[in-house]
Structures are given as C-alpha cells and as structure tokens.
Design a protein around this motif. Structure first.
Motif, PDB file in Angstrom:
ATOM      1  N   LEU A 118     -17.068 -26.570  17.821  1.00  0.00           N
ATOM      2  CA  LEU A 118     -15.887 -26.749  18.667  1.00  0.00           C
ATOM      3  C   LEU A 118     -14.727 -25.878  18.179  1.00  0.00           C
ATOM      4  N   ILE A 150     -10.840 -26.493  23.117  1.00  0.00           N
ATOM      5  CA  ILE A 150     -11.113 -27.909  22.892  1.00  0.00           C
ATOM      6  C   ILE A 150     -10.304 -28.699  23.917  1.00  0.00           C
ATOM      7  N   LYS A 183     -13.832 -33.150  25.058  1.00  0.00           N
ATOM      8  CA  LYS A 183     -14.594 -32.688  23.892  1.00  0.00           C
ATOM      9  C   LYS A 183     -14.130 -33.408  22.628  1.00  0.00           C
TER      10      LYS A 183
END
Length: 148
Positions: free
Chosen positions: A112, A127, A131
């Motif tokens: 991420l 992000i 998420k």
C-alpha cells in the motif's frame, strides 16, 4: 497469459508460498545449516529458470533496456532471499499460520505504501479510506491468528 487466469495464478502463488515456507523449514531441519539450505533452495530455482530460459530464449533485452534499468532492479531476488531465509529458519518455530499471517500482512501494508508513493517506478495508487480500513481489518486478523 489470458487475463482470466491472472487472479487464480496469483492465488495459487500465495497458496504455494505457504507450502514453500513449510518445505524450506523441513529442508533447513534436514540439512542442519540454514546457509546450505538456502543455497540448495536457490540452486533448484536457478536451474529451473535457466532451463526455461534455454527452452524459450526470446525476447532478449536490448542495450536500451539495460541502460534504462535502475541499478536496484537486480536486487529483487536478494530481497526475496530474506523471506526464504526467514522461512527456512523461523517457520518451524512459529508455525506456518503465524508465519504467513505476519508475512502476508507485512507485504500487503508495504505494498500500500509502495503504491501510494509510486516507489520503484510503480504507478501511483493512492491509499484510500477503504484500503486503510482493509489494512486495519488485516492487522486485527493477524492479532487473532497469532494469539496463543
């Protein structure tokens, strides 16, 4: 590769990663030396991919490809070796469930960050709250899995 096989192939790779960690743990136990076990593991990989390369030697990189390659690109395998060595030496101590829970969560959270900042020349994928929520759920799951 047909696009319909991409996700199943990735899932298969993830499942096999768990099996590989357990297999490498047994290899280390049998050979009694983690450096020898790592060498054996990587020799098998090296010979496998050399055979594939000789069977399908094209395409080959151009000079332009090599000039554009970042200096750090060749170290991806060495970075992966850290994971293999961890599996060889630690999976028997913590179990495959704990080992993979920690491995997968660390990989996902790092991915991420890599995607968010576009590190290693990756396309940027910011992000999002969704998420971030998934990462929190993942960490929560890891806490449950790794508790004794």
């Amino acid at each position: 590769m047909n696009a319909g096989w991409i996700f199943p192939f990735i899932i298969l790779g993830g499942a096999l990663q768990t099996c590989g960690a357990a297999m490498n743990g047994q290899l280390n136990k049998s050979l009694a030396n983690p450096y020898l076990a790592s060498t054996v593991s990587f020799l098998v990989i090296t010979f496998f991919f050399m055979a594939l390369f000789f069977a399908v030697p094209h395409p080959l990189p151009t000079i332009a490809n090599l000039r554009e390659m970042p200096w750090w690109a060749v170290f991806g395998g060495l970075v992966g070796a850290v994971q293999v060595f961890a599996g060889l030496t630690l999976v028997n101590k913590v179990g495959t469930g704990n080992f993979m829970a920690l491995t997968v969560s660390a990989a996902l959270i790092t991915s991420l960050v890599v995607d968010h900042f576009g590190w290693f020349r990756m396309d940027i994928h910011p992000i999002t709250l969704t998420k971030l929520g998934g990462a929190v759920l993942l960490i929560t799951g890891v806490v449950f899995i790794t508790r004794r």
